[in-house]
Design a protein around this motif. Sequence first.
Motif, PDB file in Angstrom:
ATOM      1  N   MET A 151     -67.135 -38.921   0.025  1.00  0.00           N
ATOM      2  CA  MET A 151     -67.517 -39.186   1.412  1.00  0.00           C
ATOM      3  C   MET A 151     -66.475 -40.008   2.170  1.00  0.00           C
ATOM      4  SD  MET A 151     -69.619 -38.903   3.890  1.00  0.00           S
ATOM      5  CE  MET A 151     -71.294 -38.494   3.484  1.00  0.00           C
ATOM      6  N   LYS A 152     -65.890 -41.010   1.500  1.00  0.00           N
ATOM      7  CA  LYS A 152     -64.984 -41.928   2.205  1.00  0.00           C
ATOM      8  C   LYS A 152     -63.748 -41.235   2.774  1.00  0.00           C
ATOM      9  CE  LYS A 152     -66.160 -46.431   0.345  1.00  0.00           C
ATOM     10  NZ  LYS A 152     -65.752 -47.581  -0.434  1.00  0.00           N
ATOM     11  N   VAL A 153     -63.339 -40.148   2.157  1.00  0.00           N
ATOM     12  CA  VAL A 153     -62.153 -39.425   2.632  1.00  0.00           C
ATOM     13  C   VAL A 153     -62.374 -38.914   4.053  1.00  0.00           C
ATOM     14  CG1 VAL A 153     -60.608 -37.494   2.122  1.00  0.00           C
ATOM     15  CG2 VAL A 153     -61.749 -38.675   0.268  1.00  0.00           C
ATOM     16  N   PHE A 154     -63.637 -38.649   4.381  1.00  0.00           N
ATOM     17  CA  PHE A 154     -63.947 -38.052   5.679  1.00  0.00           C
ATOM     18  C   PHE A 154     -64.263 -39.103   6.752  1.00  0.00           C
ATOM     19  CE2 PHE A 154     -64.994 -34.914   2.395  1.00  0.00           C
ATOM     20  CZ  PHE A 154     -64.123 -33.913   2.776  1.00  0.00           C
ATOM     21  N   PHE A 155     -64.138 -40.370   6.383  1.00  0.00           N
ATOM     22  CA  PHE A 155     -64.310 -41.396   7.405  1.00  0.00           C
ATOM     23  C   PHE A 155     -63.144 -41.300   8.393  1.00  0.00           C
ATOM     24  CE2 PHE A 155     -67.066 -44.517   4.729  1.00  0.00           C
ATOM     25  CZ  PHE A 155     -68.104 -43.591   4.782  1.00  0.00           C
TER      26      PHE A 155
ATOM     27  N   VAL B  77     -59.723 -33.583  14.954  1.00  0.00           N
ATOM     28  CA  VAL B  77     -59.890 -33.943  13.529  1.00  0.00           C
ATOM     29  C   VAL B  77     -61.130 -34.834  13.368  1.00  0.00           C
ATOM     30  CG1 VAL B  77     -58.871 -35.241  11.610  1.00  0.00           C
ATOM     31  CG2 VAL B  77     -57.452 -33.675  12.933  1.00  0.00           C
ATOM     32  N   LYS B  78     -61.291 -35.778  14.314  1.00  0.00           N
ATOM     33  CA  LYS B  78     -62.452 -36.688  14.246  1.00  0.00           C
ATOM     34  C   LYS B  78     -63.768 -35.906  14.250  1.00  0.00           C
ATOM     35  CE  LYS B  78     -60.556 -40.838  16.515  1.00  0.00           C
ATOM     36  NZ  LYS B  78     -60.581 -41.677  17.716  1.00  0.00           N
ATOM     37  N   LEU B  79     -63.877 -34.960  15.167  1.00  0.00           N
ATOM     38  CA  LEU B  79     -65.140 -34.215  15.305  1.00  0.00           C
ATOM     39  C   LEU B  79     -65.417 -33.371  14.059  1.00  0.00           C
ATOM     40  CD1 LEU B  79     -64.937 -33.083  19.046  1.00  0.00           C
ATOM     41  CD2 LEU B  79     -66.103 -35.062  18.077  1.00  0.00           C
ATOM     42  N   GLU B  80     -64.363 -32.817  13.477  1.00  0.00           N
ATOM     43  CA  GLU B  80     -64.561 -31.994  12.272  1.00  0.00           C
ATOM     44  C   GLU B  80     -64.989 -32.870  11.097  1.00  0.00           C
ATOM     45  OE1 GLU B  80     -65.194 -28.370  11.119  1.00  0.00           O
ATOM     46  OE2 GLU B  80     -64.342 -28.811  13.081  1.00  0.00           O
ATOM     47  N   LYS B  81     -64.380 -34.054  10.993  1.00  0.00           N
ATOM     48  CA  LYS B  81     -64.770 -34.989   9.916  1.00  0.00           C
ATOM     49  C   LYS B  81     -66.232 -35.407  10.079  1.00  0.00           C
ATOM     50  CE  LYS B  81     -60.376 -37.168   8.571  1.00  0.00           C
ATOM     51  NZ  LYS B  81     -59.609 -38.426   8.559  1.00  0.00           N
ATOM     52  N   LEU B  82     -66.621 -35.628  11.319  1.00  0.00           N
ATOM     53  CA  LEU B  82     -67.994 -36.042  11.613  1.00  0.00           C
ATOM     54  C   LEU B  82     -68.981 -34.986  11.115  1.00  0.00           C
ATOM     55  CD1 LEU B  82     -68.874 -38.577  13.107  1.00  0.00           C
ATOM     56  CD2 LEU B  82     -68.998 -37.282  15.212  1.00  0.00           C
ATOM     57  N   ASP B  83     -68.653 -33.737  11.381  1.00  0.00           N
ATOM     58  CA  ASP B  83     -69.517 -32.621  10.979  1.00  0.00           C
ATOM     59  C   ASP B  83     -69.672 -32.581   9.459  1.00  0.00           C
ATOM     60  OD1 ASP B  83     -71.071 -30.493  11.876  1.00  0.00           O
ATOM     61  OD2 ASP B  83     -69.539 -29.042  11.333  1.00  0.00           O
ATOM     62  N   ILE B  84     -68.557 -32.786   8.751  1.00  0.00           N
ATOM     63  CA  ILE B  84     -68.600 -32.733   7.276  1.00  0.00           C
ATOM     64  C   ILE B  84     -69.371 -33.935   6.722  1.00  0.00           C
ATOM     65  CG2 ILE B  84     -67.169 -32.793   5.178  1.00  0.00           C
ATOM     66  CD1 ILE B  84     -65.050 -31.206   6.839  1.00  0.00           C
ATOM     67  N   MET B  85     -69.222 -35.094   7.369  1.00  0.00           N
ATOM     68  CA  MET B  85     -69.971 -36.283   6.923  1.00  0.00           C
ATOM     69  C   MET B  85     -71.477 -36.013   6.943  1.00  0.00           C
ATOM     70  SD  MET B  85     -67.935 -39.409   8.751  1.00  0.00           S
ATOM     71  CE  MET B  85     -69.264 -40.573   8.629  1.00  0.00           C
ATOM     72  N   ILE B  86     -71.930 -35.357   8.018  1.00  0.00           N
ATOM     73  CA  ILE B  86     -73.371 -35.073   8.119  1.00  0.00           C
ATOM     74  C   ILE B  86     -73.789 -34.118   7.015  1.00  0.00           C
ATOM     75  CG2 ILE B  86     -75.180 -34.107   9.603  1.00  0.00           C
ATOM     76  CD1 ILE B  86     -73.213 -34.871  11.962  1.00  0.00           C
ATOM     77  N   ARG B  87     -72.947 -33.127   6.741  1.00  0.00           N
ATOM     78  CA  ARG B  87     -73.292 -32.150   5.695  1.00  0.00           C
ATOM     79  C   ARG B  87     -73.365 -32.809   4.314  1.00  0.00           C
ATOM     80  NH1 ARG B  87     -73.494 -27.803   8.586  1.00  0.00           N
ATOM     81  NH2 ARG B  87     -71.829 -27.098   9.964  1.00  0.00           N
TER      82      ARG B  87
ATOM     83  N   ILE C  64     -76.618 -42.466   2.476  1.00  0.00           N
ATOM     84  CA  ILE C  64     -77.042 -42.499   3.880  1.00  0.00           C
ATOM     85  C   ILE C  64     -76.750 -43.855   4.530  1.00  0.00           C
ATOM     86  CG2 ILE C  64     -79.467 -43.120   3.426  1.00  0.00           C
ATOM     87  CD1 ILE C  64     -78.415 -40.633   6.106  1.00  0.00           C
ATOM     88  N   ALA C  65     -76.908 -44.966   3.759  1.00  0.00           N
ATOM     89  CA  ALA C  65     -76.663 -46.302   4.339  1.00  0.00           C
ATOM     90  C   ALA C  65     -75.197 -46.425   4.750  1.00  0.00           C
ATOM     91  CB  ALA C  65     -77.032 -47.375   3.315  1.00  0.00           C
ATOM     92  N   GLN C  66     -74.322 -45.960   3.879  1.00  0.00           N
ATOM     93  CA  GLN C  66     -72.878 -46.010   4.132  1.00  0.00           C
ATOM     94  C   GLN C  66     -72.516 -45.154   5.356  1.00  0.00           C
ATOM     95  OE1 GLN C  66     -70.727 -44.236   0.904  1.00  0.00           O
ATOM     96  NE2 GLN C  66     -68.922 -45.515   1.163  1.00  0.00           N
ATOM     97  N   VAL C  67     -73.114 -43.960   5.428  1.00  0.00           N
ATOM     98  CA  VAL C  67     -72.833 -43.040   6.541  1.00  0.00           C
ATOM     99  C   VAL C  67     -73.313 -43.639   7.855  1.00  0.00           C
ATOM    100  CG1 VAL C  67     -73.413 -40.775   7.518  1.00  0.00           C
ATOM    101  CG2 VAL C  67     -72.869 -40.983   5.091  1.00  0.00           C
ATOM    102  N   LEU C  68     -74.529 -44.203   7.846  1.00  0.00           N
ATOM    103  CA  LEU C  68     -75.081 -44.768   9.093  1.00  0.00           C
ATOM    104  C   LEU C  68     -74.253 -45.946   9.581  1.00  0.00           C
ATOM    105  CD1 LEU C  68     -78.948 -44.571   8.569  1.00  0.00           C
ATOM    106  CD2 LEU C  68     -77.562 -43.302  10.179  1.00  0.00           C
TER     107      LEU C  68
END
Length: 962
Positions: A321-325, A334-344, A351-355
């Motif tokens: 997960m951290k790679v996509f931060f 690039v930011k928007l694409e990473k965001l999409d993958i984070m949600i997936r 979830i705590a880390q993502v939020l």
Amino acid sequence: MTDSKYFTTTKKGEIFELKAELNSDKKEKKKEAVKKVIASMTVGKDVSALFPDVVNCMQTDNLELKKLVYLYLMNYAKSQPDMAIMAVNTFVKDCEDPNPLIRALAVRTMGCIRVDKITEYLCEPLRKCLKDEDPYVRKTAAVCVAKLHDINAQLVEDQGFLDTLKDLISDSNPMVVANAVAALSEIAESHPSSNLLDLNPQSINKLLTALNECTEWGQIFILDCLANYMPKDDREAQSICERVTPRLSHANSAVVLSAVKVLMKFMEMLSKDLDYYGTLLKKLAPPLVTLLSAEPELQYVALRNINLIVQKRPEILKHEMKVFFVKYNDPIYVKLEKLDIMIRLASQANIAQVLAELKEYATEVDVDFVRKAVRAIGRCAIKVESLWQQSAERCVSTLLDLIQTKVNYVVQEAIVVIKDIFRKYPNKYESVIATLCENLDSLDEPEARAAMIWIVGEYAERIDNADELLESFLEGFHDESTQVQLQLLTAIVKLFLKKPTETQELVQQVLSLATQDSDNPDLRDRGYIYWRLLSTDPVAAKEVVLAEKPLISEETDLIEPTLLDELICYIGTLASVYHKPPSAFVEGSRGVVHKSLPPRTDSGESPESPDTAPSGGPAGDQPSVIPTQGDLLGDLLNLDLGPPVSGPPMATSAVQMGAVDLLGGGLDRLMGDESEGLRSDVGGSPAMGGGGGSFTAAPSTTAPTNMGAPLGSGLGDLFDLTGGVGTLSGSYVAPKTVWLPAMKAKGLEISGTFSRQVGSISMDLVLTNKALQVMSDFAIQFNRNSFGLAPAAPLQVHAPLAPNQSVEISLPLNTVGSVMKMEPLNNLQVAVKNNIDVFYFSTLYPLHILFVEDGKMERQTFLATWKDIPNENETQFQIKDCSLNADAVSSKLQGSNIFTIAKRNVEGQDMLYQSLKLTNGIWVLAELRIQPSNPSFTLSLKCRAPEVSQYIYQAYETILKN
């Protein structure tokens, strides 16, 4: 001095001077002149008048000059085809030059001159070059064949170049192999029906050997070719994966993605239980992570591919997960694409880390990115299911914290998102409405205003001043966007239906504004519908406007499964960046082949039918269980959803079982060995043949047997069933269950069950419309399944299905459809189409609907068959908590076509011997042991296809316990 001097001249009469220089006797002067001609050509000047003079310069040993002349020739041959023929002799001569570079140059240029008139002259030189001793010439000639095929396909086929090209796949030089593969792939793409790349294990082995030694682009060609190969079994798939895996560490990202494509495709064939499968998952993560350290443009391509991979196999990157931060200096795309993958990749574990990360993004300065981050928090809340209740609450509290920041665009985005959360989790988070209402004045974006109005209208009964809030929006009604006007109209009608006495004036005002003062047809139509509903039937209006809403789905933006499978086959190409199949954006006459992943197979399965004939019996007459295939739902997309066509009856050899086939040893087996029991009593349950005495052969195999007649000394009661007929109650029908919930089918809910009445199988359905629009044009189709179940008639829904209306349908089924082994065996995948969309679901049918009415075996046949089926095919099950006696059991089972052949009592236990027959001709023999006062029965099953035994046991349990 550099070549830039050739581009600076602007003299008049230049062509005449160049002509003189080209015809000069001095080699240097000639070369300078050709360079000037090429420079003029490059900047767009027309120097075609010099064609014969330049062609004359071809007769030279100077490689540099020859290259320049060939360059000129390629450019002008199309406009001067008659002159180009002059050069043919030189080409032919150059193809026999002792210098391989000149031979290759000649053949390369020949492929680039796209003039029909001279292609036939090039066949002989090309044939020689394809068999040239120098690999550099052969690899150039291989590409030339593809170019020539593009100009004149028929000529290439007639001259036999395609066969020569196929032979080059076995070439000793890896680069020749790679170019031959590239050329054949290119030709195969333009002619999808031709089977040019006829790959087999031997040629695959050669390609894998060449893979290690050729250049990076050669490796890509070979890997793309491997991706189109279908291994014969999981062992071969694993072997290819092992040899492709080292490519994952290649420096070129295109090679890495091509290797990932091959592995993703072949992983479908590997069993998840294999150790190698887990190892492969671990090996795939690091190269994908490494791609994200490249420059932004490459990162974006990698991220778009990773997005597909994560949707197909999230387990590959679940710990990454951290790679996509997002980094502060990442470009927005690039930011928007990473965001999409984070949600997936969001899960309960992270979830705590993502939020925390998303909350941080919401304080960034880039407004567009902040909005997407807030929306992402909402998507996480909708994605986490009810068993992650704590996680959903975390998301909501994060959104509330963001609302407290009072940053205008953050608040507005949060309100839009909270509306969706209310739809996903009704009656859970409505306590936050008060906080939302405080921010009413700051909303200036249509989407946010519409979301807030929806919330006020939907929960009007909980908001004391709902009428005042909606009235405040009404003041500037005509200045609002259409989205807000429509939402406001609906919200005020909802409010009126909930609080009619207080809001009569308000509803009249909004209906008047919508119908009389507005020129928007959508708004006027909705206004008139509400007005008429309210004036004619307020009760109906309440049912329509305040109807229960279907829950929104957790992942609205997932790619549809069959499209995803197709896109996985295009990893590393433009299709994987667009997330569209090539047919959607490639124009031209070339046929586009739809690719799909191989069917998943389990390593333990044999591709042959497990129901093999015993020695002595004809194998062809055995009932085929089901050919082993995968169970991809994707097949459904290729099915025609029109009325089903009743197929031909199944071949009798595959369905019917005569006595000879059944026993595998002929009638002599049936009549002989009559003194033997069914099986030995030692260490087993009391057998039919036990207890002393013997079976006597029937006088004639064709004569009907008297069920009550004594058969042998001391065992006359064994088959004394008083005719053996139970009371004819119908086959057991399970209660209807929901197969397709409304939230997954845009408001269409399907519940149903299966039944068998008088030899006919039906699927009994209830279709309920929980959407807000009428549904019509229904059709149904089944995927291939284990027993060939298929609709025997179209799905008849005679009238359009209005909102909140249900209709009951009995769909007749037959068993003449396509057969494919499913996992589990009784899995049925269904596609239902209506005017809104096509929806897919799968359900399990009870096997007793396939028990046929002629499943009662003769006694001698039963005995001989029991002996004939190997003991390892016998399985035992316990049926617990069943308090019926033997007669009641026999009667109940006969209602579902399980026939009792014999009954006897051994040491106080009742033994029932039973037979049943499935629609595809498989016989199942059973011994049911019932002990009075013991609610547990022991069921022993014997069958030539032991994989059905588990499902037969389930049928027994279902029938006896209901």
